[in-house]
Design an enzyme around this catalytic site. Structure first.
Site, PDB file in Angstrom:
ATOM      1  N   HIS A 259       0.852  -1.191   0.000  1.00  0.00           N
ATOM      2  CA  HIS A 259       0.000   0.000   0.000  1.00  0.00           C
ATOM      3  C   HIS A 259       0.880   1.230   0.000  1.00  0.00           C
ATOM      4  CE1 HIS A 259      -3.217   2.774   1.076  1.00  0.00           C
ATOM      5  NE2 HIS A 259      -4.038   1.831   0.637  1.00  0.00           N
ATOM      6  N   GLU A 316      -7.698  -5.430  -0.112  1.00  0.00           N
ATOM      7  CA  GLU A 316      -8.225  -6.243  -1.211  1.00  0.00           C
ATOM      8  C   GLU A 316      -8.155  -7.742  -0.942  1.00  0.00           C
ATOM      9  OE1 GLU A 316      -9.814  -4.454  -2.794  1.00  0.00           O
ATOM     10  OE2 GLU A 316      -8.825  -2.759  -3.718  1.00  0.00           O
TER      11      GLU A 316
HETATM   12  N1  COA Z   1       3.756  -7.413  -5.123  1.00  0.00           N
HETATM   13  C1  COA Z   1       5.057  -7.385  -5.504  1.00  0.00           C
HETATM   14  N2  COA Z   1       5.869  -6.336  -5.248  1.00  0.00           N
HETATM   15  C2  COA Z   1       5.320  -5.296  -4.573  1.00  0.00           C
HETATM   16  C3  COA Z   1       3.999  -5.278  -4.119  1.00  0.00           C
HETATM   17  C4  COA Z   1       3.193  -6.399  -4.442  1.00  0.00           C
HETATM   18  N3  COA Z   1       1.934  -6.460  -4.069  1.00  0.00           N
HETATM   19  N4  COA Z   1       3.744  -4.136  -3.478  1.00  0.00           N
HETATM   20  C5  COA Z   1       4.888  -3.428  -3.509  1.00  0.00           C
HETATM   21  N5  COA Z   1       5.832  -4.119  -4.184  1.00  0.00           N
HETATM   22  C6  COA Z   1       7.181  -3.689  -4.478  1.00  0.00           C
HETATM   23  C7  COA Z   1       7.123  -2.486  -5.411  1.00  0.00           C
HETATM   24  O1  COA Z   1       7.092  -2.916  -6.777  1.00  0.00           O
HETATM   25  C8  COA Z   1       8.366  -1.741  -5.033  1.00  0.00           C
HETATM   26  O2  COA Z   1       9.476  -2.350  -5.638  1.00  0.00           O
HETATM   27  P1  COA Z   1      10.618  -1.461  -6.375  1.00  0.00           P
HETATM   28  O3  COA Z   1      10.968  -0.377  -5.403  1.00  0.00           O
HETATM   29  O4  COA Z   1      11.689  -2.454  -6.649  1.00  0.00           O
HETATM   30  O5  COA Z   1       9.926  -0.941  -7.591  1.00  0.00           O
HETATM   31  C9  COA Z   1       8.483  -1.988  -3.544  1.00  0.00           C
HETATM   32  O6  COA Z   1       7.772  -3.200  -3.314  1.00  0.00           O
HETATM   33  C10 COA Z   1       7.931  -0.902  -2.647  1.00  0.00           C
HETATM   34  O7  COA Z   1       6.691  -0.477  -3.080  1.00  0.00           O
HETATM   35  P2  COA Z   1       5.943   0.715  -2.295  1.00  0.00           P
HETATM   36  O8  COA Z   1       6.656   2.006  -2.587  1.00  0.00           O
HETATM   37  O9  COA Z   1       5.784   0.313  -0.881  1.00  0.00           O
HETATM   38  O10 COA Z   1       4.528   0.673  -2.941  1.00  0.00           O
HETATM   39  P3  COA Z   1       3.913   1.603  -4.086  1.00  0.00           P
HETATM   40  O11 COA Z   1       3.381   2.815  -3.465  1.00  0.00           O
HETATM   41  O12 COA Z   1       4.858   1.731  -5.219  1.00  0.00           O
HETATM   42  O13 COA Z   1       2.714   0.685  -4.606  1.00  0.00           O
HETATM   43  C11 COA Z   1       0.679  -0.457  -4.650  1.00  0.00           C
HETATM   44  C12 COA Z   1       1.561   0.504  -3.855  1.00  0.00           C
HETATM   45  C13 COA Z   1      -0.641  -0.663  -3.911  1.00  0.00           C
HETATM   46  C14 COA Z   1       0.404   0.126  -6.036  1.00  0.00           C
HETATM   47  C15 COA Z   1       1.418  -1.807  -4.764  1.00  0.00           C
HETATM   48  O14 COA Z   1       1.702  -2.292  -3.494  1.00  0.00           O
HETATM   49  C16 COA Z   1       0.622  -2.817  -5.574  1.00  0.00           C
HETATM   50  O15 COA Z   1       0.595  -2.753  -6.798  1.00  0.00           O
HETATM   51  N6  COA Z   1       0.001  -3.830  -4.877  1.00  0.00           N
HETATM   52  C17 COA Z   1      -0.732  -4.856  -5.560  1.00  0.00           C
HETATM   53  C18 COA Z   1      -2.094  -4.356  -6.044  1.00  0.00           C
HETATM   54  C19 COA Z   1      -3.062  -4.135  -4.924  1.00  0.00           C
HETATM   55  O16 COA Z   1      -3.246  -4.981  -4.054  1.00  0.00           O
HETATM   56  N7  COA Z   1      -3.697  -2.966  -4.970  1.00  0.00           N
HETATM   57  C20 COA Z   1      -4.702  -2.574  -4.006  1.00  0.00           C
HETATM   58  C21 COA Z   1      -4.208  -1.482  -3.138  1.00  0.00           C
HETATM   59  S1  COA Z   1      -5.345  -1.132  -1.831  1.00  0.00           S
END
Ligand code: COA
Length: 380
Positions: A259, A316
């Site tokens: 998140h 989710e």
């Molecule tokens: N699966 C795999 N890797 C993930 C991840 C996931 N669910 N969530 C975060 N990461 C990875 C990111 O790709 C990032 O890697 P990088 O720095 O090498 O690119 C790292 O972990 C840190 O990410 P962070 O900065 O904490 O998150 P964000 O703000 O970029 O993304 C989301 C947040 C929600 C978009 C992301 O966690 C995601 O796409 N989750 C899956 C979809 C989902 O469940 N969405 C509903 C949200 S309520």
């Protein structure tokens, strides 16, 4: 000048609607903690709270319910649109967006931009979302269009329209807790979209249908369907570790985790997990226990692959479990998210309209300057 690409920590609005404390894992909705509001309120009470700044008393609630129930029917253009959409089998969120735009045809005062008329528009769209979502599902499944009933609550009526049968109290209450849980959540992408549209002095329908478009994406509201698919693919606890390792090594996203704001477990996950538990009783309990164990393994593997990043379970994952417990299918999960979140979209748009300044951020130009025009015949 630095670029804040994802707008983290940029404050663009004051709100009294909700506060997301990502470090403490706390969500406050209009002064109530999520844990206080979601399991106690009916969805109608949550709507009233967000749109009218207080919980309703009994007579206010009765009048509000009566009004909302009277607004559920769709006009003929909406019905025709749903049929065409079902023939083309478009994405359920596109069907919701497309059909919602036709609700402007029901507007008795199209040129009136007063606050009371705008609240009436928010009510109308919110009342019609379940009718649109359920009937799109039915038509796509080859079933007949069904009219909404005005003797059932919002959640009950939705489940009735989907299946043609009155739902169990447990399913209706499970869905209602879900709708309360996702009703509002700070300035997330879809709510921000709605506020940006409202900030141009556009209209309620444009703002709410724009928000549907933003919610559709898998990084926002599109995650619970794939999260449930993943649980079914994993099938058994012992398959979790190899399945997730492979995905993380291929840099694939694991839906239902991570998140932008929460760096601890999303508080909505706990509320939904408790609500889901009531739906998985008897021989269904084994599935619930399996999912809890899968969650524990995934969080552990995230810590191994992304140490210190605190990638935790988000709303989710348990949305998937709870809606599955209500016997709903993954294809429809994002639309049901919209059915809950429209409460917050409407409240934010009304709030933006009351204290408005057009949203106009900047971009950092990285292109060239002073190029000379080349006639088409001289171009490579
Ligand atoms: N699966 C795999 N890797 C993930 C991840 C996931 N669910 N969530 C975060 N990461 C990875 C990111 O790709 C990032 O890697 P990088 O720095 O090498 O690119 C790292 O972990 C840190 O990410 P962070 O900065 O904490 O998150 P964000 O703000 O970029 O993304 C989301 C947040 C929600 C978009 C992301 O966690 C995601 O796409 N989750 C899956 C979809 C989902 O469940 N969405 C509903 C949200 S309520």
């Amino acid at each position: 000048m630095s670029v804040n690409q994802g707008l983290e920590d940029v404050i663009v609005a004051e709100t009294k609607l909700s506060k997301v404390d990502g470090l403490a894992g706390k969500l406050t909705i209009f002064g109530y903690s999520l844990e206080e509001l979601a399991p106690n309120a009916s969805y109608e009470e949550t709507l009233f709270l967000l749109w009218h700044d207080k919980l309703p008393n009994s007579s206010e609630l009765a009048e509000f319910n009566k009004d909302m129930r009277s607004l559920r029917n769709l006009n003929d253009v909406a019905k025709y649109t749903l049929k065409e959409a079902a023939n083309k089998r478009i994405h359920p969120m596109d069907a919701l967006r497309l059909t919602s735009t036709t609700l402007v045809l029901d507007d008795p005062n199209p040129l009136d931009n007063s606050y009371s008329t705008n609240i009436a528009r928010v009510r109308k769209m919110t009342a019609c979302f379940p009718t649109i979502i359920a009937n799109y599902w039915r038509l796509k499944e080859g079933k007949d269009y069904i009219e909404p009933r005005d003797d059932l609550d919002h959640a009950e009526n939705f489940l009735y329209m989907l299946t043609g049968k009155e739902p169990t109290k447990e399913s209706a209450r499970g869905l209602e807790i879900y709708l309360n849980t996702v009703a509002d959540h700070g300035l997330n992408a879809s709510t921000f979209t709605a506020r940006v549209i409202a900030s141009t002095d556009s209209d309620i329908n444009s703002a709410l249908t724009g928000a549907i478009g933003a919610l559709k994406g898998p990084k926002h509201g599109g995650a619970p369907g794939p999260a449930l698919d993943m649980i079914f693919e994993i099938e058994k606890v012992e398959n979790t570790e190899p399945y997730i390792r492979k995905k993380l090594e291929n840099r694939e996203l694991i839906m239902g985790f991570g998140h932008r704001v929460y760096k601890v477990r999303d508080p909505r996950a706990e509320v939904l997990s408790k609500a889901a538990e009531n739906l998985f009783v008897g021989d269904k309990r084994e599935f619930f226990d399996m999912v809890k164990e899968v969650e524990r393994i995934i969080v552990r593997l995230f810590e191994e692959y992304n140490p210190g990043r605190n990638i935790q379970t988000n709303v989710e994952f348990y949305t998937a479990l709870l809606l599955h417990g209500c016997e709903l299918k993954p294809d429809i999960f994002s639309s049901i998210f919209a059915m809950g979140r429209v409460a917050g979209w409407g409240a934010h748009v009304l709030e933006q309209m009351q204290n408005n300044r057009i949203m106009r951020p900047k971009s950092l130009y990285k292109g060239e300057f002073d190029k000379t025009w080349v006639p088409i015949e001289d171009r490579d």
